[in-house]
Scaffold this motif. Structure first.
Motif, short mmCIF file in Angstrom:
data_model
loop_
_atom_site.label_atom_id
_atom_site.label_comp_id
_atom_site.label_asym_id
_atom_site.label_seq_id
_atom_site.Cartn_x
_atom_site.Cartn_y
_atom_site.Cartn_z
N UNK A 167 0.82 -1.19 0.00
CA UNK A 167 0.00 0.00 0.00
C UNK A 167 0.87 1.26 0.00
N UNK A 168 1.92 1.25 0.81
CA UNK A 168 2.80 2.41 0.89
C UNK A 168 3.53 2.63 -0.43
N UNK A 169 3.95 1.54 -1.07
CA UNK A 169 4.66 1.66 -2.34
C UNK A 169 3.76 2.24 -3.43
N UNK A 170 2.48 1.90 -3.38
CA UNK A 170 1.55 2.42 -4.37
C UNK A 170 1.36 3.92 -4.18
N UNK A 171 1.22 4.36 -2.92
CA UNK A 171 1.08 5.78 -2.66
C UNK A 171 2.35 6.54 -3.02
N UNK A 172 3.50 5.94 -2.76
CA UNK A 172 4.76 6.57 -3.11
C UNK A 172 4.89 6.71 -4.62
N UNK A 173 4.39 5.73 -5.36
CA UNK A 173 4.41 5.80 -6.82
C UNK A 173 3.54 6.96 -7.32
N UNK A 174 2.38 7.16 -6.69
CA UNK A 174 1.53 8.30 -7.06
C UNK A 174 2.26 9.61 -6.80
N UNK A 175 2.89 9.72 -5.65
CA UNK A 175 3.60 10.95 -5.29
C UNK A 175 4.75 11.24 -6.24
N UNK A 176 5.54 10.23 -6.55
CA UNK A 176 6.70 10.43 -7.42
C UNK A 176 6.26 10.76 -8.84
N UNK A 177 5.33 9.99 -9.37
CA UNK A 177 4.90 10.24 -10.75
C UNK A 177 4.16 11.57 -10.86
N UNK A 178 3.36 11.92 -9.87
CA UNK A 178 2.67 13.20 -9.89
C UNK A 178 3.61 14.38 -9.81
N UNK A 179 4.62 14.26 -8.96
CA UNK A 179 5.60 15.33 -8.83
C UNK A 179 6.40 15.51 -10.11
N UNK A 180 6.84 14.40 -10.70
CA UNK A 180 7.59 14.50 -11.95
C UNK A 180 6.74 15.08 -13.08
N UNK A 181 5.48 14.69 -13.14
CA UNK A 181 4.58 15.22 -14.18
C UNK A 181 4.36 16.72 -13.99
N UNK A 182 4.12 17.13 -12.76
CA UNK A 182 3.89 18.55 -12.48
C UNK A 182 5.13 19.38 -12.78
N UNK A 183 6.30 18.89 -12.36
CA UNK A 183 7.53 19.63 -12.63
C UNK A 183 7.84 19.69 -14.12
N UNK A 184 7.50 18.64 -14.86
CA UNK A 184 7.69 18.66 -16.30
C UNK A 184 6.80 19.73 -16.94
N UNK A 185 5.57 19.84 -16.47
CA UNK A 185 4.67 20.87 -16.98
C UNK A 185 5.15 22.28 -16.67
N UNK A 186 5.62 22.47 -15.46
CA UNK A 186 6.14 23.79 -15.08
C UNK A 186 7.39 24.13 -15.88
#
Length: 62
Positions: free
Chosen positions: A1-20
């Motif tokens: 469960x923790x790994x899945x949430x961490x994957x959301x956080x990492x992928x979301x952060x990378x996507x947002x930073x790529x957009x910025x």
């Protein structure tokens, strides 16, 4: 469960930073004909990244 949430956080952060990055850096280097496309793509990626992060903060109702 923790790994899945961490994957959301990492992928979301990378996507947002790529957009910025696309909005703040790449769009300034583009010619005028493709600047609007780069801006729109960057804004969409930034919002999508924030949405992905919200998926990682949801509580599971089980």
């Amino acid at each position: 469960m923790i790994k899945k949430k961490l994957a959301y956080w990492i992928s979301g952060t990378l996507t947002a930073f790529t957009g910025v990055y696309a909005v703040r850096v790449l769009s300034l280097q583009m010619p005028d004909s493709s600047r609007v496309t780069t801006l729109l793509t960057g804004y969409i990626l930034a919002i999508a990244g924030l949405f992905i992060i919200t998926l990682g903060t949801r509580k599971k109702n089980t």
